[in-house]
Design a protein around this motif. Structure first.
Motif, short mmCIF file in Angstrom:
data_model
loop_
_atom_site.label_atom_id
_atom_site.label_comp_id
_atom_site.label_asym_id
_atom_site.label_seq_id
_atom_site.Cartn_x
_atom_site.Cartn_y
_atom_site.Cartn_z
N GLU A 1 17.02 -6.59 -6.11
CA GLU A 1 16.45 -7.04 -4.83
C GLU A 1 15.35 -8.08 -5.08
O GLU A 1 15.30 -9.12 -4.44
CB GLU A 1 15.87 -5.84 -4.06
CG GLU A 1 15.22 -6.26 -2.75
CD GLU A 1 14.47 -5.13 -2.05
OE1 GLU A 1 14.14 -4.13 -2.71
OE2 GLU A 1 14.23 -5.26 -0.84
N ARG B 1 16.90 -11.36 -6.20
CA ARG B 1 17.53 -12.04 -5.07
C ARG B 1 16.47 -12.75 -4.21
O ARG B 1 16.65 -13.90 -3.81
CB ARG B 1 18.28 -11.01 -4.21
CG ARG B 1 18.93 -11.58 -2.97
CD ARG B 1 19.15 -10.50 -1.93
NE ARG B 1 17.88 -9.99 -1.44
CZ ARG B 1 17.71 -8.79 -0.90
NH1 ARG B 1 18.72 -7.97 -0.77
NH2 ARG B 1 16.52 -8.41 -0.48
N ASP B 2 15.34 -12.06 -3.98
CA ASP B 2 14.30 -12.64 -3.14
C ASP B 2 13.57 -13.79 -3.82
O ASP B 2 13.13 -14.73 -3.16
CB ASP B 2 13.32 -11.55 -2.69
CG ASP B 2 13.96 -10.62 -1.67
OD1 ASP B 2 15.01 -10.99 -1.11
OD2 ASP B 2 13.42 -9.52 -1.44
N GLN C 1 10.25 -10.31 3.21
CA GLN C 1 9.49 -9.87 4.36
C GLN C 1 8.24 -9.11 3.91
O GLN C 1 8.28 -8.40 2.90
CB GLN C 1 10.35 -8.96 5.25
CG GLN C 1 11.55 -9.66 5.83
CD GLN C 1 12.57 -10.06 4.78
OE1 GLN C 1 12.94 -9.25 3.94
NE2 GLN C 1 12.97 -11.32 4.78
N ASP D 1 8.24 -5.20 2.58
CA ASP D 1 9.61 -4.71 2.36
C ASP D 1 9.77 -4.12 0.95
O ASP D 1 10.86 -3.71 0.57
CB ASP D 1 10.66 -5.81 2.63
CG ASP D 1 10.59 -6.96 1.63
OD1 ASP D 1 9.69 -6.95 0.77
OD2 ASP D 1 11.43 -7.87 1.72
N ASP E 1 19.24 -6.28 2.75
CA ASP E 1 17.91 -6.89 2.87
C ASP E 1 17.17 -6.38 4.10
O ASP E 1 16.42 -7.10 4.74
CB ASP E 1 17.99 -8.42 2.89
CG ASP E 1 16.62 -9.05 2.62
OD1 ASP E 1 15.69 -8.30 2.28
OD2 ASP E 1 16.48 -10.28 2.76
MG MG Z 1 13.54 -7.93 2.35
#
Ligand code: MG
Length: 695
Positions: A56, A59-60, A67, A70, A459
């Motif tokens: 994750e 990916r971000d 966000q 998150d 996400d």
């Molecule tokens: Mg997110």
């Protein structure tokens, strides 16, 4: 081999053992090549839950945004490295996740060969690399798709050890730099590596005090290790290391080592260098089953109780995981003893052996630390044995045979170790579609086991995950999944709103406590009672979805235990009756479900042990060709205490008490029996159901 130089042999052995480790890791990919349930985006999915956390983050990082609150780890070293690979390599993101552990973990042979070179014995380095590269537990935690920090943990530890050995044997200044850098990188990669590095530091402190009290080089070594260990951002740490190294290499500063050591001690203490240890000690004090917290003194169930890994393991498993076989393990241990006797410097690997032995009491995951030192022990023993064979050919033959015998059980293990991916393709397909329907700020309510994968594929935000799953945060989600839909719906709305509010206000109270107080209640039980009334709910700030997978059937009792206690007193309530059977057998008038539970067909009652209990309902569910659920619920006797659900497509029987039958999970996942005022069904297939909260 006589014609090759030492350096040529070093790299030849390194290359061969690296290729061997990589090739063995391709076996899993080969086994599942083309197996649709394990594929997403045209590639095999990963098989470790925690990996989705780092994925994750990566990916971000690539997306360039995420966000607020998150919990995406865009700062993690592993996420950064993954993003870098994804950026520069021509492969898909899923491919990089799958192959990273294969290639990075196999690098372990490099520091191993370097160490062997220092010992002046490349052959034992080659043998040990072949063995360690694929040894049982090292394989399990670094196989294809085991996308986790383990892929570099041993590699980095061994670089530290190589430079330490180098420092002891050559007293080179460059070794000091190598030590500090490898410790710093290791801590950046895996914060908990502090324990191992610190124990090495302790070992060197003792050695220096006993044998090298007057040797400035060792004080420089200790200074460098301390800077490697401090808790400051990696960039600052690298600058400090570089500065210190420059000072240590300048002759005019040579006699100031004592001052520099003093300065390093001050920096070490001031930046909380010892904090991990004091925190650790505190951790032991609070290792209790029921946590108690906050001004309200609420009691929560501790996740420690349900973690399977913790717990002692039998000797054979322990030995297998380190060396592949008990015999190899014992020979390795003897060999390591002899190796240390002949090369004292190998005592530096003792902390690794020690960590490995911790596994005997504290769970499997520690065994990987002992793999390398014991592989060296085994290789050294073989070397010492075959030495007595005079003819070169026979010597090589004997060594090959002995290595083959040691490798064999590890290879058969690899062949048989066919672990599944974390999620299957059907589950991921739903999440992938949810991603398009929902907003990134929306929440998905699901048990913590599914938190990271959900966040990776959608996400969206989650309440709990593989890192955030203390008793107090698990409580609310457990309560929602195991209580009737009316109360669960309200609690879902409340918990999501209060979670966001807690981020904004940097709230230290638990949500349950904050919610109780928001309604003017000083007793959390009163708050839970309030949920059953027509209470006023907070303003809705976003959508909330529920993710209910079929696979949660396995862990329902565990999920339930987190809310099956009195928050105020900590007292645990009566266990729900929950029984699942996948191997029902017809036996005359009985349907035997196993475990002493059976259905008496004539009277439609349930036998539990030697008791007979009245059946309340009998429900049967099945899916048609369009994967739509059909159900047939029959009321047998309203005085009955237990319900039976027969899930025809899975050939699975559930025997549930009334409360469990009415739980949100059973009603919405198993029976699709939802209140349309509270929920809207968004996506569903036999593997999972996704609902949207309407309040
Ligand atoms: Mg997110």
């Amino acid at each position: 081999m006589k014609t090759l130089s030492e350096t040529q042999r070093l790299w030849l052995y390194t290359l061969l053992s690296f290729a061997f480790a990589v090739a063995m890791r391709l076996v899993w990919i080969y086994h599942f090549d083309g197996y649709e349930p394990f594929y997403f985006n045209g590639q095999l999915m990963i098989n470790t839950n925690d990996g989705y956390y780092f994925a994750e983050g990566a990916r971000d990082i690539l997306a360039g945004f995420h966000q607020p609150n998150d919990l995406s780890p865009t700062h993690e070293a592993m996420s950064l490295l993954t993003a870098l690979f994804a950026k520069i390599l021509p492969f898909s993101f899923e491919t990089i996740l799958l192959y990273m552990p294969i290639l990075l973990s196999s690098l372990v042979v490099i520091p191993m060969m370097f160490i062997a070179k220092r010992l002046g014995n490349l052959e034992i380095g080659f043998g040990a690399s072949l063995l360690a590269g694929i040894a049982w537990s090292y394989y399990n935690r670094t196989m294809a798709g085991y996308y986790d920090t383990d892929m570099l943990n041993i590699v980095l530890a061994l670089f530290t050890l190589y430079y330490l050995i180098d420092a002891f044997m050559t007293r080179r200044k460059s070794a000091l730099l190598g030590i500090a850098l490898s410790i710093a990188l290791y801590m950046w990669w895996y914060n908990a590596s502090y324990a191992l590095s610190f124990s090495l530091f302790g070992l060197i402190v003792l050695y220096t005090l006993f044998y090298e009290r007057r040797n400035g080089y060792f004080y420089q070594l200790l200074s460098m290790m301390m800077i490697g260990l401090i808790g400051v951002p990696i960039v600052l740490k690298l600058i400090l290391i570089a500065a210190l190294f420059v000072l240590f290499t300048q002759e005019r500063f040579e006699r100031y080592w004592l001052y520099l050591l003093g300065a390093c001690i001050v920096i070490f203490m001031a930046t909380g260098g010892l904090d991990p240890i004091t925190l650790r000690l505190k951790g032991y004090v609070f290792k209790e089953a029921i946590e108690s917290s906050g001004a309200m003194g609420l009691h929560f169930f501790s996740v420690m109780q349900t973690v399977r890994e913790a717990g002692s393991i039998p000797f054979e498993t322990f030995a297998n995981r380190i060396s592949g076989h008990t015999a190899t393990f014992i020979l390795s241990l003897i060999g390591y003893g002899y190796l240390v006797y002949r090369h004292r410097v190998m005592l530096l690997m003792l902390p690794l052996v020690g960590l490995g032995f911790i596994a005997m009491n504290s769970g499997l995951r520690f065994t990987i630390y002992a793999v390398v030192p014991l592989a060296f022990g085994f290789a050294f023993l073989i070397h010492e044995i075959v030495r007595f064979i005079e003819k070169r050919v026979f010597r090589a033959l004997a060594a090959t045979l002995l290595y083959a015998m040691a490798l064999y059980p590890n290879i058969t293990h690899i062949d048989s170790y066919r672990v599944p991916t974390v999620f299957n393709a059907d589950e991921v397909r739903l999440l992938d579609r949810l991603k398009d329907k929902a907003d990134r700020e929306d929440y998905v309510v699901a048990w913590w086991d599914y938190g990271y994968p959900i966040r990776y594929y959608t996400d969206m935000k989650t309440l709990i995950d593989g890192g955030k799953h203390s008793g107090s945060v698990n409580f609310a989600v457990s309560y929602m999944l195991t209580h009737p839909q009316e109360v669960s719906a309200k609690l879902a709305r409340l918990d999501v709103e209060f979670t966001e509010r807690a981020f904004e206000k940097s709230e230290t109270r638990t949500n349950i406590e904050a919610m109780s107080e928001a309604y003017g209640l000083s007793d959390a039980n009163d708050f839970l009672t309030l949920l059953r009334t027509d209470m006023e709910l907070p303003q809705k700030s976003r959508d909330v979805y529920l993710y209910l997978p079929y696979r949660m059937l396995e862990i329902y009792p565990t999920v339930a235990s987190f809310s099956n206690l009195d928050l105020m007193s900590g007292e645990q309530k009566k266990q729900p009756f929950y029984f699942i059977s996948r191997n029902a057998r017809e036996n005359g008038s009985l349907i035997e479900l196993g475990g002493g539970v059976a259905i008496e067909r004539a009277t439609m009652s349930i036998r539990v042990g030697d008791q007979s209990v009245k059946m309340r309902r009998f429900a049967k569910t099945s899916y048609d060709n369009e994967m739509r659920l059909h159900k047939d619920v029959e009321l047998i006797d309203f005085r009955g205490a237990l319900n039976v659900i027969y899930m025809q497509n899975y050939d699975t029987f559930l025997v549930l008490d009334e409360a469990t039958y009415n739980s949100l999970y059973v009603q919405l996942m198993v029976l699709e029996e939802y209140d349309p005022n509270l929920f809207e069904m968004v996506l569903a297939n036999p593997h999972a159901k996704i609902y949207r909260l309407r309040i």
